[in-house]
Write an enzyme that holds these catalytic residues in place. Sequence first.
Site, mmCIF file in Angstrom:
data_model
loop_
_atom_site.group_PDB
_atom_site.id
_atom_site.type_symbol
_atom_site.label_atom_id
_atom_site.label_comp_id
_atom_site.label_asym_id
_atom_site.label_seq_id
_atom_site.Cartn_x
_atom_site.Cartn_y
_atom_site.Cartn_z
ATOM 1 N N CYS A 2 -7.678 -4.006 9.872
ATOM 2 C CA CYS A 2 -8.350 -4.000 11.172
ATOM 3 C C CYS A 2 -9.866 -4.091 10.970
ATOM 4 O O CYS A 2 -10.403 -3.550 9.997
ATOM 5 C CB CYS A 2 -8.084 -2.755 12.009
ATOM 6 S SG CYS A 2 -6.352 -2.500 12.370
ATOM 7 N N ARG A 27 -9.780 -9.272 8.305
ATOM 8 C CA ARG A 27 -9.233 -7.930 8.098
ATOM 9 C C ARG A 27 -7.933 -7.691 8.872
ATOM 10 O O ARG A 27 -7.264 -6.679 8.693
ATOM 11 C CB ARG A 27 -10.257 -6.880 8.525
ATOM 12 C CG ARG A 27 -11.546 -6.953 7.751
ATOM 13 C CD ARG A 27 -12.492 -5.866 8.204
ATOM 14 N NE ARG A 27 -11.929 -4.556 7.977
ATOM 15 C CZ ARG A 27 -11.987 -3.887 6.847
ATOM 16 N NH1 ARG A 27 -12.602 -4.415 5.813
ATOM 17 N NH2 ARG A 27 -11.441 -2.700 6.717
ATOM 18 N N TRP A 75 -4.631 -5.362 12.616
ATOM 19 C CA TRP A 75 -3.503 -5.607 11.721
ATOM 20 C C TRP A 75 -2.572 -4.429 11.969
ATOM 21 O O TRP A 75 -2.870 -3.299 11.580
ATOM 22 C CB TRP A 75 -3.981 -5.646 10.278
ATOM 23 C CG TRP A 75 -2.923 -6.060 9.291
ATOM 24 C CD1 TRP A 75 -2.581 -7.336 8.952
ATOM 25 C CD2 TRP A 75 -2.083 -5.203 8.517
ATOM 26 N NE1 TRP A 75 -1.581 -7.323 8.018
ATOM 27 C CE2 TRP A 75 -1.246 -6.030 7.724
ATOM 28 C CE3 TRP A 75 -1.934 -3.826 8.407
ATOM 29 C CZ2 TRP A 75 -0.299 -5.518 6.842
ATOM 30 C CZ3 TRP A 75 -0.990 -3.312 7.532
ATOM 31 C CH2 TRP A 75 -0.189 -4.158 6.755
ATOM 32 N N ASN A 101 -9.865 1.794 12.886
ATOM 33 C CA ASN A 101 -9.262 1.154 11.722
ATOM 34 C C ASN A 101 -8.737 2.265 10.832
ATOM 35 O O ASN A 101 -9.510 3.098 10.369
ATOM 36 C CB ASN A 101 -10.324 0.316 10.986
ATOM 37 C CG ASN A 101 -9.889 -0.090 9.590
ATOM 38 O OD1 ASN A 101 -8.712 -0.240 9.329
ATOM 39 N ND2 ASN A 101 -10.842 -0.254 8.699
ATOM 40 N N GLY A 102 -7.415 2.289 10.615
ATOM 41 C CA GLY A 102 -6.848 3.341 9.769
ATOM 42 C C GLY A 102 -5.521 3.817 10.332
ATOM 43 O O GLY A 102 -4.916 3.152 11.172
ATOM 44 N N GLU A 488 -0.297 -15.746 -10.860
ATOM 45 C CA GLU A 488 -1.296 -15.954 -9.812
ATOM 46 C C GLU A 488 -1.018 -17.267 -9.055
ATOM 47 O O GLU A 488 -1.130 -17.323 -7.825
ATOM 48 C CB GLU A 488 -2.697 -15.947 -10.445
ATOM 49 C CG GLU A 488 -3.852 -16.272 -9.513
ATOM 50 C CD GLU A 488 -4.026 -15.315 -8.335
ATOM 51 O OE1 GLU A 488 -3.346 -14.280 -8.280
ATOM 52 O OE2 GLU A 488 -4.828 -15.643 -7.447
ATOM 53 N N LYS A 492 -0.313 -17.498 -5.056
ATOM 54 C CA LYS A 492 -1.109 -18.337 -4.142
ATOM 55 C C LYS A 492 -0.191 -19.189 -3.282
ATOM 56 O O LYS A 492 -0.413 -19.331 -2.086
ATOM 57 C CB LYS A 492 -2.060 -19.278 -4.902
ATOM 58 C CG LYS A 492 -3.303 -18.725 -5.522
ATOM 59 C CD LYS A 492 -4.337 -18.187 -4.570
ATOM 60 C CE LYS A 492 -4.049 -16.760 -4.194
ATOM 61 N NZ LYS A 492 -4.685 -15.707 -4.902
ATOM 62 N N GLU A 495 1.821 -16.961 -0.656
ATOM 63 C CA GLU A 495 1.115 -16.305 0.437
ATOM 64 C C GLU A 495 0.566 -17.268 1.470
ATOM 65 O O GLU A 495 0.422 -16.896 2.629
ATOM 66 C CB GLU A 495 0.027 -15.354 -0.080
ATOM 67 C CG GLU A 495 -1.116 -16.019 -0.805
ATOM 68 C CD GLU A 495 -2.104 -15.010 -1.376
ATOM 69 O OE1 GLU A 495 -2.212 -13.898 -0.850
ATOM 70 O OE2 GLU A 495 -2.766 -15.361 -2.356
ATOM 71 N N HIS A 511 16.206 -16.448 -20.681
ATOM 72 C CA HIS A 511 16.877 -15.170 -20.473
ATOM 73 C C HIS A 511 17.333 -15.006 -19.021
ATOM 74 O O HIS A 511 17.562 -13.890 -18.567
ATOM 75 C CB HIS A 511 15.956 -14.027 -20.882
ATOM 76 C CG HIS A 511 15.563 -14.099 -22.321
ATOM 77 N ND1 HIS A 511 16.452 -13.814 -23.340
ATOM 78 C CD2 HIS A 511 14.405 -14.481 -22.910
ATOM 79 C CE1 HIS A 511 15.835 -13.991 -24.503
ATOM 80 N NE2 HIS A 511 14.595 -14.406 -24.271
ATOM 81 N N LYS A 610 -7.144 -9.290 4.608
ATOM 82 C CA LYS A 610 -8.010 -9.405 3.437
ATOM 83 C C LYS A 610 -8.185 -8.079 2.719
ATOM 84 O O LYS A 610 -8.293 -8.025 1.510
ATOM 85 C CB LYS A 610 -9.365 -9.960 3.880
ATOM 86 C CG LYS A 610 -10.312 -10.274 2.743
ATOM 87 C CD LYS A 610 -9.856 -11.497 1.988
ATOM 88 C CE LYS A 610 -10.678 -11.741 0.749
ATOM 89 N NZ LYS A 610 -9.910 -12.565 -0.210
HETATM 90 C C1 F6R Z 1 -3.964 -12.375 -2.902
HETATM 91 C C2 F6R Z 1 -4.837 -11.288 -2.507
HETATM 92 C C3 F6R Z 1 -4.334 -9.899 -2.634
HETATM 93 C C4 F6R Z 1 -5.461 -8.989 -3.160
HETATM 94 C C5 F6R Z 1 -4.999 -7.526 -3.164
HETATM 95 C C6 F6R Z 1 -6.051 -6.614 -3.734
HETATM 96 O O1 F6R Z 1 -4.593 -13.602 -2.758
HETATM 97 O O2 F6R Z 1 -5.930 -11.503 -2.062
HETATM 98 O O3 F6R Z 1 -3.223 -9.827 -3.458
HETATM 99 O O4 F6R Z 1 -5.813 -9.404 -4.436
HETATM 100 O O5 F6R Z 1 -4.708 -7.130 -1.853
HETATM 101 O O6 F6R Z 1 -7.229 -6.679 -3.018
HETATM 102 P P1 F6R Z 1 -8.597 -6.179 -3.611
HETATM 103 O O7 F6R Z 1 -8.941 -7.055 -4.745
HETATM 104 O O8 F6R Z 1 -9.563 -6.320 -2.474
HETATM 105 O O9 F6R Z 1 -8.389 -4.766 -4.036
#
Ligand code: F6R
Length: 615
Positions: A2, A27, A75, A101-102, A488, A492, A495, A511, A610
């Site tokens: 949020c 957010r 969110w 937010n929380g 990774e 990507k 998501e 395996h 984010k």
């Molecule tokens: C994936 C992504 C998330 C963050 C994770 C940790 O693209 O962005 O997996 O990497 O939520 O976030 P931070 O780095 O902000 O602690």
Amino acid sequence: MCGIVGYIGHREAYPIVMEGLKRLEYRGYDSAGIALYDGSDIKLSKTKGKVADLEERVKEEITTEGTIGIGHTRWATHGVPNDVNSHPHYSNSGDLVIIHNGIIENYDSIKTELIKRGYVFKSDTDTEVLINLIEEVKKKQNVKLGKAVQLALNEVVGAYAIAVFDKNKPNEIVVAKLGSPLAIGIGDDEFFIASDASPFIEFTKNAIYLEDEEMAIVRRDKKIKIRKIKDDSEVNPSMQELKFNLEQIEKGGYEHFMLKEIHEQPNAIRDTYRGRLLAKEGIIRMAGIDDNIEKFLNANRIIIVACGTSWHAGLVAEYIFEDLARIPVEVEYASEFRYRNPVITEKDVVIAISQSGETADTLAAIKLAKSKGAFVFGVCNVVGSTIARETNAGAYTHAGPEIGVASTKAFTTQITVLTLIALKLAKANGSMSNSVFHHHLQELELIPEKVKEALKADEHIKKVAEIYKDAKNCLYLGRGYNFPVALEGALKLKEISYIHAEGYPAAEMKHGPIALIDEQMPVFVIATKKGHYEKVVSNIQEIKSRSGKIIGIVTTGDVDVKNVADHVIEVPETIESLTPLLTTIPLQLLSYHIAVMLEKNVDQPRNLAKSVTVE
Ligand code: F6R
């Protein structure tokens, strides 16, 4: 999660709050709302959907005059995303209004009590409970808003960044923080409130970041007052100067933030090592490490805690630290670490990696490690973030603001910082000779230009994306340093395009996962010259003989993989430990193009946010 934003001063609040919400949409973006005081009453508008939907709704519903206003982009945690659960929320009398937010964990018992006292609730949110608790305290104890907020917050368990105002006292906003971030921009007789500083960067460079358990009352024409929520003691505000500008958080001609951020990587990596990497002199300067070098050198082991993409950077770091500096490393999901009663001693060094610096699980892992006496070092991107402040020392990645929800430049700059640390320690503990050390520094210095080179494959990558965009499943394989890159790459794709993808160490295929291979299965294999090349080529043969489609990420000029693969994407050659900084690039671009072709919301994928400030 949020985003919250607020304004009080002499300007029109609406454009500031609305623009601020757009910048904070990373957010959370399942609903949004705004409340303005127009001189006689509160005007409130909110809706399920994005900030753009709110903008339309506002046009139909309310006038937008007023110099005090608050806004929220959500969110969902408690209550599905719908109009009623959107913030802001009124108190029962309609006098008070709040954004939050929380999570208020004990909201249920408070709600039961309030219902007994005649309160009614329209939404399913914990936030509506909190504003009515504030109202109840204010009435019952006959206190001002600030005091009522303070007393109410002493009754709640959970996390919050809140902003509240009272229509009968429209010259002040009360804000408070515990666990969720809250920045206050200080202008001339005006204040800006936001989850991060981006909504007010063009108005002021002066900001105060509230600490946990602090609250502030911001009043027009008055100095800000900050107090501790628990004991009411006064806190001296510590002002910070903001170092980024508006241009850095706008799209700059790119269609999406993610694409812009992918292309920013050469500069972001260079900015991250600038002033630290002195290749000619053969020196790495990092104050956070220099000042604490003994802690690292005497450590029994390094434990890395992080989540998501940052955890993948941690995995790359495990290879780097063990290979180059011969220091034992364990990498843990912060969310597991914090709850599994781990063995931590004063001889452990914990490195917490976080782009946002606000991830709840990483923060909790840090607190646990600190409570056991470990030295905790942070690798964060957001300056002044909670994790940056909570750790004993740290090093920032200077990636600049990352707005796209899928992390790109944060990942490569995290690896850059971790490489610098590993090299510094390798030199200090004698694991690396002078000449090898110099060679690594020189190679690292060349990485930004090589990333630029890798980015030139964009058009070719787009064509590959076109071929595989309709796949239902994908596999990503890598070995050694490039195994975390495979993870990774798969993350990507998942998501932002919602295609199921798995990352595996290439040799693990036989395996189990090899059973999945058929002519429908694209397999992205990282097969650069350095690092188990021949072994990976054998793994590719195994896939080929089962009719899998192979897309190889290879070193420029490669022949062997080209002969077997359906497609190859080239990246420049570098030393093995630095290959992740290059092999990541085509995988980011591939995911980006596939998601765009599938018409997905690249910058704001469904269900994500984010900054994950809930556990
Ligand atoms: C994936 C992504 C998330 C963050 C994770 C940790 O693209 O962005 O997996 O990497 O939520 O976030 P931070 O780095 O902000 O602690």
